[in-house]
Design an enzyme around this catalytic site. Structure first.
Site, PDB file in Angstrom:
ATOM      1  N   CYS A 129       0.860  -1.187   0.000  1.00 19.26           N
ATOM      2  CA  CYS A 129       0.000   0.000   0.000  1.00 19.26           C
ATOM      3  C   CYS A 129       0.891   1.231   0.000  1.00 19.26           C
ATOM      4  CB  CYS A 129      -0.897  -0.011   1.235  1.00 19.26           C
ATOM      5  SG  CYS A 129      -1.980   1.417   1.336  1.00 19.26           S
TER       6      CYS A 129
ATOM      7  N   HIS B 100      -9.017  -3.589  -2.609  1.00 19.79           N
ATOM      8  CA  HIS B 100      -8.060  -2.836  -1.782  1.00 19.79           C
ATOM      9  C   HIS B 100      -8.430  -1.341  -1.776  1.00 19.79           C
ATOM     10  CE1 HIS B 100      -3.661  -1.986  -0.601  1.00 19.79           C
ATOM     11  NE2 HIS B 100      -4.196  -0.797  -0.793  1.00 19.79           N
TER      12      HIS B 100
HETATM   13 ZN   LIG Z   1      -3.553   1.125  -0.252  1.00 20.43          ZN
END
Ligand SMILES: [Zn+2]
Length: 194
Positions: free
Chosen positions: A118, A160
């Site tokens: 991320c 996500h």
């Molecule tokens: Zn992310």
């Protein structure tokens, strides 16, 4: 700057609009853990206008520069339901995707395991098992409602990014103990750099 008398402020307004129109895409700073904004729920977008499309383009630029395959508006500090993605491989043509108000309508029953990273949690990866396919409803750049069937990496990346819009992060897939360890590490880093 060339100015003409007698046309009043009309010229100035035209000039400002022209500057805005030709403004190049800009890279934005990415918000990282433990910034509390990452835990906020983003608001639905009511109107697709030039400002929103410019934000989408800036987010794409930011994502490509990072580099990453997806970015949610909250990750550049904007709490609106906007996501950009491009899961094309390095050898392939870029395939920029812009999803406004994305909503997962259905999830497939089979699952897919993928090691996710991320951009808001640098140098951290975790294996997550998610549904392998889904149907997404969203608004496109022209303001039209659309649906998309996705599978593989795109399905993983969409889940996500939609998680981001609801304040959910990949560390939430860890046990509470492991999650606390990661959060503590980032808090420590943040203290050390400020
Ligand atoms: Zn992310």
């Amino acid at each position: 700057m060339h100015t003409r008398r007698g046309t009043g402020c009309g010229d100035a307004i035209d000039h400002i609009e022209r500057v805005a129109y030709f403004r190049p895409m800009a890279k934005m700073p990415i918000v990282t853990l433990p910034d509390p904004i990452l835990r906020k729920v983003s608001s639905p977008i009511e109107r697709v206008d030039d400002d929103l499309l410019r934000l989408a383009d800036d987010m794409l630029e930011t994502m490509y520069a990072a580099p990453g395959v997806g970015l949610a508006a909250v990750q550049v500090g904007v709490l609106r339901r906007l996501v950009v993605l491009d899961v094309a491989g390095e050898e392939e043509e870029p395939e920029p995707l812009v999803f406004i108000n994305p909503e997962i309508v259905t999830l497939g029953s089979e699952t897919r395991l993928h090691e996710e990273g991320c951009l808001s949690i640098p140098d951290f990866r975790v294996e997550i098992e998610r549904p392998a396919s889904l149907t997404l409803s969203y608004i496109d750049r022209d303001g039209n409602p659309r649906e998309l069937d996705a599978e593989g990496l795109l399905a993983t990346a969409i889940q996500h990014e939609v998680n981001h819009l609801d304040g959910k992060l990949i560390i939430d897939f860890l046990s509470p103990l492991k999650r606390d360890m990661v959060v503590r590490k980032f808090k420590k880093q943040a203290r050390a750099t400020t």
